[in-house]
Design a protein around this motif. Structure first.
Motif, PDB file in Angstrom:
ATOM      1  N   LEU A  79      21.255 -24.544  35.166  1.00 24.01           N
ATOM      2  CA  LEU A  79      19.900 -24.751  34.657  1.00 24.01           C
ATOM      3  C   LEU A  79      19.700 -24.024  33.328  1.00 24.01           C
ATOM      4  O   LEU A  79      19.101 -24.574  32.391  1.00 24.01           O
ATOM      5  CB  LEU A  79      18.871 -24.271  35.682  1.00 24.01           C
ATOM      6  CG  LEU A  79      17.403 -24.490  35.322  1.00 24.01           C
ATOM      7  CD1 LEU A  79      17.106 -25.967  35.115  1.00 24.01           C
ATOM      8  CD2 LEU A  79      16.504 -23.918  36.424  1.00 24.01           C
ATOM      9  N   ILE A 104      16.737 -34.107  30.856  1.00 24.51           N
ATOM     10  CA  ILE A 104      15.450 -33.858  31.512  1.00 24.51           C
ATOM     11  C   ILE A 104      15.554 -34.126  33.011  1.00 24.51           C
ATOM     12  O   ILE A 104      15.044 -33.353  33.836  1.00 24.51           O
ATOM     13  CB  ILE A 104      14.347 -34.720  30.875  1.00 24.51           C
ATOM     14  CG1 ILE A 104      14.099 -34.263  29.432  1.00 24.51           C
ATOM     15  CG2 ILE A 104      13.062 -34.637  31.680  1.00 24.51           C
ATOM     16  CD1 ILE A 104      13.197 -35.180  28.638  1.00 24.51           C
ATOM     17  N   ALA A 105      16.222 -35.219  33.386  1.00 28.67           N
ATOM     18  CA  ALA A 105      16.401 -35.537  34.807  1.00 28.67           C
ATOM     19  C   ALA A 105      17.239 -34.465  35.508  1.00 28.67           C
ATOM     20  O   ALA A 105      16.958 -34.095  36.656  1.00 28.67           O
ATOM     21  CB  ALA A 105      17.060 -36.907  34.952  1.00 28.67           C
ATOM     22  N   SER A 106      18.272 -33.957  34.824  1.00 29.47           N
ATOM     23  CA  SER A 106      19.110 -32.904  35.400  1.00 29.47           C
ATOM     24  C   SER A 106      18.309 -31.632  35.623  1.00 29.47           C
ATOM     25  O   SER A 106      18.407 -30.991  36.692  1.00 29.47           O
ATOM     26  CB  SER A 106      20.300 -32.608  34.475  1.00 29.47           C
ATOM     27  OG  SER A 106      21.107 -33.754  34.310  1.00 29.47           O
ATOM     28  N   ILE A 107      17.499 -31.253  34.633  1.00 27.60           N
ATOM     29  CA  ILE A 107      16.662 -30.065  34.758  1.00 27.60           C
ATOM     30  C   ILE A 107      15.671 -30.218  35.904  1.00 27.60           C
ATOM     31  O   ILE A 107      15.493 -29.309  36.724  1.00 27.60           O
ATOM     32  CB  ILE A 107      15.930 -29.789  33.430  1.00 27.60           C
ATOM     33  CG1 ILE A 107      16.919 -29.308  32.366  1.00 27.60           C
ATOM     34  CG2 ILE A 107      14.820 -28.756  33.613  1.00 27.60           C
ATOM     35  CD1 ILE A 107      16.325 -29.196  30.978  1.00 27.60           C
ATOM     36  N   ALA A 108      15.033 -31.396  35.974  1.00 29.26           N
ATOM     37  CA  ALA A 108      14.052 -31.642  37.032  1.00 29.26           C
ATOM     38  C   ALA A 108      14.704 -31.591  38.415  1.00 29.26           C
ATOM     39  O   ALA A 108      14.151 -31.003  39.360  1.00 29.26           O
ATOM     40  CB  ALA A 108      13.378 -32.996  36.812  1.00 29.26           C
ATOM     41  N   GLY A 109      15.883 -32.191  38.548  1.00 27.03           N
ATOM     42  CA  GLY A 109      16.578 -32.192  39.834  1.00 27.03           C
ATOM     43  C   GLY A 109      16.974 -30.793  40.287  1.00 27.03           C
ATOM     44  O   GLY A 109      16.803 -30.440  41.463  1.00 27.03           O
ATOM     45  N   LEU A 111      15.592 -27.946  39.284  1.00 26.73           N
ATOM     46  CA  LEU A 111      14.355 -27.209  39.569  1.00 26.73           C
ATOM     47  C   LEU A 111      13.809 -27.549  40.945  1.00 26.73           C
ATOM     48  O   LEU A 111      13.364 -26.659  41.692  1.00 26.73           O
ATOM     49  CB  LEU A 111      13.304 -27.508  38.497  1.00 26.73           C
ATOM     50  CG  LEU A 111      13.444 -26.769  37.159  1.00 26.73           C
ATOM     51  CD1 LEU A 111      12.435 -27.301  36.150  1.00 26.73           C
ATOM     52  CD2 LEU A 111      13.256 -25.268  37.357  1.00 26.73           C
ATOM     53  N   LEU A 112      13.835 -28.829  41.305  1.00 25.42           N
ATOM     54  CA  LEU A 112      13.344 -29.247  42.620  1.00 25.42           C
ATOM     55  C   LEU A 112      14.183 -28.649  43.743  1.00 25.42           C
ATOM     56  O   LEU A 112      13.644 -28.169  44.742  1.00 25.42           O
ATOM     57  CB  LEU A 112      13.353 -30.777  42.710  1.00 25.42           C
ATOM     58  CG  LEU A 112      12.219 -31.514  41.991  1.00 25.42           C
ATOM     59  CD1 LEU A 112      12.481 -33.015  41.987  1.00 25.42           C
ATOM     60  CD2 LEU A 112      10.887 -31.203  42.660  1.00 25.42           C
ATOM     61  N   GLN A 115      13.315 -24.942  43.910  1.00 31.39           N
ATOM     62  CA  GLN A 115      11.960 -24.691  44.369  1.00 31.39           C
ATOM     63  C   GLN A 115      11.800 -24.984  45.855  1.00 31.39           C
ATOM     64  O   GLN A 115      11.143 -24.232  46.581  1.00 31.39           O
ATOM     65  CB  GLN A 115      10.959 -25.514  43.558  1.00 31.39           C
ATOM     66  CG  GLN A 115       9.503 -25.229  43.902  1.00 31.39           C
ATOM     67  CD  GLN A 115       8.536 -26.029  43.047  1.00 31.39           C
ATOM     68  OE1 GLN A 115       8.943 -26.877  42.271  1.00 31.39           O
ATOM     69  NE2 GLN A 115       7.246 -25.759  43.184  1.00 31.39           N
ATOM     70  N   THR A 123      23.238 -31.442  45.275  1.00 34.59           N
ATOM     71  CA  THR A 123      22.964 -31.239  43.849  1.00 34.59           C
ATOM     72  C   THR A 123      24.181 -30.648  43.150  1.00 34.59           C
ATOM     73  O   THR A 123      24.547 -31.062  42.047  1.00 34.59           O
ATOM     74  CB  THR A 123      21.743 -30.316  43.659  1.00 34.59           C
ATOM     75  OG1 THR A 123      20.614 -30.856  44.368  1.00 34.59           O
ATOM     76  CG2 THR A 123      21.383 -30.187  42.185  1.00 34.59           C
ATOM     77  N   GLY A 193      14.952 -38.801  42.702  1.00 34.81           N
ATOM     78  CA  GLY A 193      15.766 -38.191  41.658  1.00 34.81           C
ATOM     79  C   GLY A 193      17.193 -38.704  41.687  1.00 34.81           C
ATOM     80  O   GLY A 193      17.808 -38.925  40.625  1.00 34.81           O
TER      81      GLY A 193
END
Length: 244
Positions: A79, A104-109, A111-112, A115, A123, A193
């Motif tokens: 990340l 952006i999709a990699s960062i969002a995945g 992060l999810l 979190q 992942t 995702g």
């Protein structure tokens, strides 16, 4: 603690970039950024390979399970890099919309997964499959810059890249995608995702297939021309002998 790990990762990749800029002052910023990308590709492939194949659990059977410490560490390292690379790409405007969407999709995945505290195993598996071809992609760029791309080494790098992308990212990735969609433990947002990342992989695969076709056609055309030229020289040589 998790935020600190991501910040340390970001600082680490940025420091490595600055070190490369200091060491290779005569080179353009993209050269140094790609060195960072190559370094991240090698490190994260080794790290996620350990997470997936040794530390476990197996992502094809345990998708959606609770994250382990090693999975969290690997995701934090990755990340931090994606934050660095996305910032660099936006600053220098070197990438198109597809690559930016991938970042952006990699960062969002990631992060999810961090979190929610779950889905770390699949992942990490996706990161392994996505990044295993990255060192080859960077090697191809460096060969171009050094004037060594039009050689047997350049052909070998391209061939290995295409084979790995098709077999790992598309072949094995399709199995992983199916396991994630059918897993009762995986959340709906992670499945969405997965659909996005899988779709982006096919966008890249189409581009790679076009490139492979064009290069193979150009190589065959060049071989055919050289073969005809060789035959013409042999014919001329034979006529010359008869004349003598």
């Amino acid at each position: 603690m998790l935020v600190l790990e991501v910040i340390c990762s970001l600082i680490g990749w940025l420091s490595l970039y600055l070190l490369f800029c200091f060491t290779f002052r005569q080179r353009a910023p993209e050269w140094n950024c790609r060195l960072v990308t190559f370094s991240h590709g090698v490190l994260i492939v080794l790290l996620t390979a350990y997470v997936v194949f040794i530390d476990g659990p197996w992502p094809f059977t345990h998708a959606g399970t609770e994250n382990t410490e090693m999975q969290i560490f690997a995701l934090a390292v990755c990340l931090g890099y994606f934050f660095f690379d996305l910032g660099w790409c936006v600053c220098y405007r070197t990438e198109g919309p597809v690559m930016l969407a991938h970042h952006i999709a990699s960062i969002a995945g990631i992060l999810l997964a961090l979190q929610m505290g779950a889905s770390g195993c699949e992942t990490c598996a996706v990161i392994f499959g996505s990044e295993i071809t990255n060192p080859l992609l960077q090697s191809r760029w460096f060969l171009r810059q050094l004037g060594l791309y039009d050689s047997l080494l350049g052909d070998a790098v391209d061939l290995l890249f295409i084979i790995l992308f098709a077999t790992v990212r598309i072949g094995v990735g399709t199995v992983m995608f199916y396991c994630e969609l059918t897993s009762p433990r995986t959340s709906m947002v992670m499945k969405v995702g997965g659909v996005i990342m899988y779709g982006l992989s096919w966008v890249f695969m189409v581009d790679i297939a076009r490139f492979g076709y064009k290069k193979s056609r150009a190589k065959y055309k060049k071989w055919k021309e050289n073969h005809k030229l060789k035959e013409s020289r042999e014919t001329l040589g034979g006529h010359s002998d008869k004349t003598d």
